[in-house]
Design a protein around this motif. Sequence first.
Motif, PDB file in Angstrom:
ATOM      1  N   HIS A 169      -8.543   6.931  -3.447  1.00  0.00           N
ATOM      2  CA  HIS A 169      -8.769   5.528  -3.787  1.00  0.00           C
ATOM      3  C   HIS A 169      -8.586   4.607  -2.585  1.00  0.00           C
ATOM      4  O   HIS A 169      -9.367   3.674  -2.388  1.00  0.00           O
TER       5      HIS A 169
ATOM      6  N   ARG B 127      -3.034  15.311  -6.563  1.00  0.00           N
ATOM      7  CA  ARG B 127      -3.220  13.868  -6.677  1.00  0.00           C
ATOM      8  C   ARG B 127      -3.473  13.307  -5.280  1.00  0.00           C
ATOM      9  O   ARG B 127      -2.736  13.603  -4.341  1.00  0.00           O
TER      10      ARG B 127
ATOM     11  N   ASP C  12      -4.552   9.754  -4.665  1.00  0.00           N
ATOM     12  CA  ASP C  12      -4.863   8.330  -4.807  1.00  0.00           C
ATOM     13  C   ASP C  12      -4.735   7.569  -3.492  1.00  0.00           C
ATOM     14  O   ASP C  12      -5.623   6.816  -3.112  1.00  0.00           O
ATOM     15  N   HIS C  13      -3.605   7.760  -2.827  1.00  0.00           N
ATOM     16  CA  HIS C  13      -3.316   6.939  -1.645  1.00  0.00           C
ATOM     17  C   HIS C  13      -2.940   7.842  -0.477  1.00  0.00           C
ATOM     18  O   HIS C  13      -1.970   8.589  -0.532  1.00  0.00           O
TER      19      HIS C  13
ATOM     20  N   THR D 223     -12.104  11.420  -4.673  1.00  0.00           N
ATOM     21  CA  THR D 223     -10.921  11.177  -5.499  1.00  0.00           C
ATOM     22  C   THR D 223      -9.893  10.291  -4.790  1.00  0.00           C
ATOM     23  O   THR D 223      -8.926   9.862  -5.408  1.00  0.00           O
TER      24      THR D 223
END
Length: 218
Positions: free
Chosen positions: A86, A61, A63-64, A84
């Motif tokens: 964000h 993951r 995201d951030h 991917t």
Amino acid sequence: MNDVDCPAQVIERATTPRGEIQLQRRGEYFEVISNGTFLMATYNGDSERLLVRRALQLTSRRDHVLIGGLGVGFSLQEALLDPTVHTVTVVEIEDKVIEWNRSILAEASGQALAHPKTRLVHADLVTWLRETRETFDLICLDIDNGPDWRVFDDNASLYDVEGLKALRSRLREGGCLSFWSATPSPDFARQLEEFFGRVESCEVPQAHGDPDYIFLVR
């Protein structure tokens, strides 16, 4: 003559609360000097990019991403290349480093600071980490010259046990934490192993000077 071997031409010198910071040019390249100590340059960003790229490979993951230290923008640019990701939050304390990344150094990083996914926090990372409640999938730290060779003594608290606790509390489940270092830092590597478990160390050869090092934990 290789551009890196050209005499340095000082572009700007400024006084900050942490001392003197200087931007200089060698041929087509730029260097940032703090209190007479070399910090970063645009002629070799391999280790700064690996700091982020390898961490991205170790997480599912993304995201951030948090990047501690803007530098010349190479780590930020590397994070932005991953579709991917964000949001990339980059924390930088020096006004001049931010100003130079928006102007003279902007081309070197592909205008990374102006990217819509970039979120700039102008702050001292050590203080900001203690105050924020945000969490991140990746935390990539390029602060000072690493745990052993510091221009600013206050940055030592980022690498001690309390600093590692603060970093771990900001890391999401399955996340990755990476550190850039100008030295092999065996004591720091052992401390990371005691605190997190398995540590991955990467030696990054440099065309000029000693290798850089990256440490990663999950």
